[in-house]
Design an enzyme around this catalytic site. Structure first.
Site, PDB file in Angstrom:
ATOM      1  NE  ARG A 439      -0.743   0.127   4.967  1.00  0.00           N
ATOM      2  CZ  ARG A 439      -1.114  -0.554   6.035  1.00  0.00           C
ATOM      3  NH1 ARG A 439      -2.061  -1.464   5.943  1.00  0.00           N
ATOM      4  NH2 ARG A 439      -0.534  -0.347   7.206  1.00  0.00           N
ATOM      5  CD  GLU A 441       1.955   2.378   6.736  1.00  0.00           C
ATOM      6  OE1 GLU A 441       2.317   2.480   7.919  1.00  0.00           O
ATOM      7  OE2 GLU A 441       0.815   1.998   6.411  1.00  0.00           O
ATOM      8  CD  GLU A 716      -1.819  -3.104   9.313  1.00  0.00           C
ATOM      9  OE1 GLU A 716      -1.361  -2.063   9.815  1.00  0.00           O
ATOM     10  OE2 GLU A 716      -2.329  -3.142   8.172  1.00  0.00           O
ATOM     11  CG  HIS A 737       1.514  -5.640   8.670  1.00  0.00           C
ATOM     12  ND1 HIS A 737       1.301  -4.600   7.797  1.00  0.00           N
ATOM     13  CD2 HIS A 737       1.925  -5.056   9.826  1.00  0.00           C
ATOM     14  CE1 HIS A 737       1.549  -3.449   8.398  1.00  0.00           C
ATOM     15  NE2 HIS A 737       1.952  -3.708   9.630  1.00  0.00           N
TER      16      HIS A 737
END
Length: 991
Positions: A439, A441, A716, A737
């Site tokens: 994403r 990020e 995540e 994640h």
């Protein structure tokens, strides 16, 4: 005997690295010897060792995990080295020749150059030159901003990707060393540049031009001719520029590749004022394509889309073969999950994550260049005809790190969880340890990095990777007066300072030291480690000097499930308890590191500070009667794990954790802080059954829930995907994640029991303390430690426990056999090295009496083993009573009964131990069992019917009070304690 795994600073034959303190390591194996009698390291300036620069001599104290060469390497020089080892039994070996080559000499003669073009244009710079005489040696020293690929005569140089990588460009800029393959006559060197992290769209706060606003590069091509002359071709204003076939690129946007674009317009270049003093030799292991995956299916979705399924959430590029007509524009979009059978990518938030290929009409193998994607699914638009799966490959990219380990169990779901964790590491160890790879990020969150570092060190050789990350972290600290930002590199964002995130400065180098046995990581990072503790102390002093950190913002137990808001990010544990606990934990690490480094004054100072914090923490968070004043799962876990539980409170804290689990239906509710330690605390504090219960939990929240929902990496959030297959949200929901993959450290340290010894790091000495459980009847694993191959497996059959163990050459292990009676333990011993493929002794016949085999065993037609006559010095016999009796063995050098366990000291060799445990390895029912479990078993249900349900016809709160103990102490269902104890005893006796 063989000598393998020759590395310099944990790199294989490194070229152009920062090597002020070159440290060599190696592994000696394939010997029946036990100890290293002597080792010798030679370093020479030539591969034939005619010109020896260093000879260590035969040394009995040689540390194979870290021998720092006492030389001052000259720049631009290749050094050759080899190792000689002799074992106590006379075995000896000479290693192959390894080498390392130093980086260029300062100062730089070349200029930084930038194209005279619109700063948004993607370009390449090039230089033509002639080779008129034979070249003996050539080196190209270069870097480009933001990213670059170098080509010589149209062919890409080397196999690395995304050079020069991501770092704190404001503090330093790494350069690489390439070996060009030059041709006589005309040559062209071309450097294709792209925005990357340096100049392109990246980061949460500032979108573009975080470090600079112009593409740039610097290069020196050094040519050494056979006639003794030399020449250097440098970047300067004589170079030219032209448009790049990569017409658009970015970390988040993706890339547009147009190989047929008109590149005939020649542009000039100019010098750009960039500080050459920031140029440094590289530290990072190379980024390469490490795997190639064939897609498993081509999907035509209900929405009419054409979608590739790679079968695995992966990170890297999509490679494909294409014969499309000229001008065909094909679009590829990348996503992690399907929704209702259709392509989906909303959880990537604003990141377009696309690749567009514009065909030039030629048959081509196509890939990306200056971006990367995190994906399982690829939506293809405007492909001519029907795509053929054989034309596509997923190109998996991550930093090069040797895989060190493997785990396999009787449960396929646990095996899948282990592999998912490893895939999560592959996807997020891309030059920096990112939180997520897909994403808008892809940040180097320090909290995620430190949480996972223990697992990472078991999984792969991360020494060089964390060395580079530690350098970036220290650079950021230097601007923040010792504070550690929550992301490294900060990428234009000042960062939030929070405990657990800042501990990346202390916990990561400590874990690296423990696993690899090289104190160089502590020496390099000590100022950073101390700087973080000093920062915490300043915060403490500024708010009363109570030796607690009770100020500022802290993420706390991030993403825990016990917060005030359903689906929120803040857990329910007092963040100041967490910050004060980490204050102590980090200070203790710094004190130990100072002692290791011989910094006596620092060791004394930080030991005293740690003691003060410890005492203040006890006063603040424990009642005089031993009650922990913060009643959360994570609070109990933290004080137990970090050594902050006083003896008088230990039993209360253990009961508090168990009660918290029981009140939560034996489901975890921990977040980023509690989860990494939860399982280890349970197994180490008499609640091993609970740890296995959590591991195998198939519902939400739990690791196996993710596996059953089709996860191929770690999520995540515990509920990133809901039971109906729909994604739980898009604001912060990555399906790759790695943080919660920290459960793998528990698998190694507790399930298998492999634990390093901080007094003998690098597994020169170590403990094997497996904690098996009936719910996983067998498990096995290997660890290619810094000292050699460690192997352990257990199996539970017919109530008998068997452990198979390999201890590598020149090491010693303390094996702790759980629930064992020394008189009942039998064993078999075989000197030498076991295979690395996780094959265990159950594949061979185990003699009832303990025996030691020397030489080669061979199987007869019945599968039994003919054991050579045992050496008397290695023999271990079993008398008529079944007790192990030492003769003159020097492989099993000690054994003792420690309460309910047996500790046996082992030297190098292969061992099998077998015994019937002193307690039954089966499911044990008790008052703390769930009502649902007791009602499912007819025997326990009969007990409830007779002594509980017969008394209380209606149980008003049975759906809210999950365990029998809770129900027995309810407002309308109380039974006397004597009756409760009787019930508990009866339940425990149920098979």
């Amino acid at each position: 005997m063989r000598i393998t795994h020759l590395k310099v600073n944990h790199l294989v034959n490194p070229i152009g690295y920062r090597l002020e303190h070159p440290t060599v390591s190696f592994v000696a194996e394939d010997t029946t010897g036990k100890w290293l009698r002597s080792a010798r390291v030679l370093v020479a300036s030539d591969p034939d060792f005619h010109h020896v620069l260093h000879d260590s001599g035969d040394r009995a104290d040689m540390q194979s995990t870290a021998y720092e060469l006492p030389i001052s390497p000259a720049p631009e020089t290749r050094y050759y080295w080899k190792v000689f080892v002799t074992a106590d039994n006379g075995d000896s070996a000479e290693s192959e020749t390894a080498w390392f080559e130093t980086a260029k000499a300062d100062p730089w003669v070349a200029d930084w150059i930038t194209p005279c073009a619109d700063k948004h244009l993607q370009v390449s710079v090039f230089r033509d030159f002639e080779i008129t005489k034979p070249v003996q040696r050539a080196r190209l020293y270069l870097t480009g901003l933001g990213l670059y690929e170098a080509y010589l005569n149209g062919k890409k140089m080397g196999d690395e990707c995304l050079m020069p990588g991501f770092c704190d460009y404001d503090a330093w800029i790494p350069y690489q060393t390439l070996i060009p393959e030059l041709s006589q006559g005309h040559n062209r060197i071309e450097i294709v540049l792209a925005d990357g992290w340096y100049k392109g769209w990246y980061g949460l706060r500032k979108n573009h031009e975080l470090y600079g606003d112009r593409l740039a590069c610097i290069a020196e091509l050094k040519l050494f001719y056979t006639d003794g002359t030399s020449e250097t071709i440098c970047t300067d204003t004589s170079w030219k520029a032209r448009k790049s076939p990569v017409t658009s690129s970015g970390i988040y946007p993706g890339e547009v590749y147009e190989p047929g674009i008109d590149r005939s317009e020649i542009l000039s270049v100019e010098r750009i004022d960039l500080d050459k003093g920031r140029l440094r030799p590289r530290l990072d292991p190379p980024l390469r394509i490490q795997k190639k995956l064939r897609p498993i299916s081509l999907i035509h979705t209900p929405a009419g889309e054409t979608v590739l399924d790679m079968g695995q959430n992966m990170v890297g590029w999509l490679g494909f073969h294409c014969d499309a007509p000229e001008g065909t524009r094909i679009r590829f979009q990348f996503g992690e999950i399907l929704q209702k059978g259709n392509f989906y990518r909303d959880n990537l938030r604003t990141a377009p994550a696309e690749f567009t290929y514009v065909s030039d009409g030629k048959s081509r193998e196509v890939r990306q260049h200056f971006t990367f994607f995190g994906f399982r699914y690829v939506k293809i638009t405007d492909w001519p005809g029907e795509p053929n799966l054989d034309d596509f490959r997923g190109l998996v990219i991550h930093s090069e790190m040797e895989v060190l380990s493997q785990i396999e169990t009787s449960d396929p779901l646990v095996n899948k969880l282990f592999e998912n964790t490893r895939w999560g590491m592959r996807g997020n160890f891309l030059d920096i340890p990112t939180d997520c790879p897909q994403r808008d990020e892809r940040y180097g969150w320090t909290g995620d990095a430190q949480i996972f570092s223990g697992t990472a060190c078991f999984n792969m050789d991360t020494y060089a990777f964390y060395t580079k990350f530690g350098y970036d972290l220290a650079c950021e600290q230097s601007r923040l007066n010792g504070a550690v930002p929550d992301v490294v590199p900060t990428a234009g964002y000042t960062g939030t300072i929070s405990t657990a995130w800042g501990e990346a400065a202390t916990i990561i180098p400590w874990n690296v030291y423990l696993h690899y046995g090289d104190p160089g990581i502590l020496r390099r990072q000590f100022d950073s480690m101390r700087g973080w503790v000093d920062y915490m102390k300043r915060q403490d002093d500024a708010h009363g000097g109570k030796r607690l950190w009770q100020s500022g913002f802290h993420y706390g137990d991030w993403l825990a499930l016990d917060g005030n808001v359903d689906g929120g990010v803040y857990g329910g544990t007092d963040p100041f308890l967490i910050s004060s606990a980490y204050y102590y934990y980090s200070t203790r690490i710094v004190a130990k590191s100072a002692k290791i480094l011989g910094r006596t004054e620092d060791a004394a100072y930080y030991t005293k500070l740690a003691d003060e914090i410890h005492d203040a923490f006890i006063r603040e968070y424990f009642s005089p009667s031993g009650r922990l004043c913060v009643d959360t799962m994570t609070a109990y876990v933290v004080v137990l794990y970090m050594g902050l539980t006083p003896d008088y409170a230990l039993e209360n804290v253990r009961k508090g954790l168990l009660n918290k689990l029981a009140r939560n239906n034996y489901h975890l509710e921990t977040g980023f802080v509690g989860t990494p330690y939860l399982m280890r605390v349970l197994s180490d504090n008499g609640m091993n059954d609970c740890a296995y219960h959590l591991l195998l939990e198939k519902g939400f929240p739990g690791w196996i829930y993710e596996v059953l929902m089709g996860a191929t990496t770690i999520w995540e959030r515990w509920n990133s995907v809901l039971p109906d297959g729909s994604i739980s949200g898009t604001e912060m929901n990555s399906l790759n994640h790695y943080s919660y993959g920290s459960v793998v450290e528990w698998m190694f340290r507790d399930m298998l029991g492999i634990n390093p010894d901080e007094n003998h790091p690098g597994f020169a000495r170590f403990t094997l303390s497996p904690k098996p459980n009936y719910s996983i009847p067998w498990a096995k694993g290997t660890l290619r430690s810094a000292s050699g191959l460690i192997r352990i497996g257990y199996r539970l059959e017919d109530g008998v426990l068997t452990f198979d163990v390999t201890v590598p050459f020149n090491t010693k292990a303390e094996l702790v056999l759980p629930d064992a009676d020394l008189d009942e333990v039998s064993c078999a011993v075989q000197p030498g090295q076991a295979d690395e493929n996780c094959g265990f002794a159950q594949e061979h016949t185990l003699n009832d009496s303990c025996s030691s085999a020397q030489g080669n065993d061979r199987n007869d037609s019945s599968g039994s083993v003919h054991v050579a006559e045992a050496e008397q010095e290695n023999a271990l016999t079993r008398d008529a009573m079944g007790q192990l009796t030492e003769t003159s063995s020097d492989r099993i050098t000690g054994k003792k009964q420690n309460g309910s366990s047996v500790t046996i000291t082992l030297l190098a060799g292969n061992y099998t131990f077998r015994y019937r445990p002193t307690k039954p390895y089966r499911k044990v029912y008790s008052l703390d069992s769930l009502m649902s479990e007791l009602n499912e078993n007819p025997k326990t249900k009969a007990i409830l019917d007779k002594y509980f349900y017969s008394v209380y016809k209606v149980i008003p709160f049975e759906k809210e009070l999950f365990t029998l103990r809770q129900n027995l102490n309810g407002p309308f269902t109380y039974l006397p304690y004597e009756t409760q104890e009787m019930l508990d005893k009866m339940l425990r006796e149920v098979e």
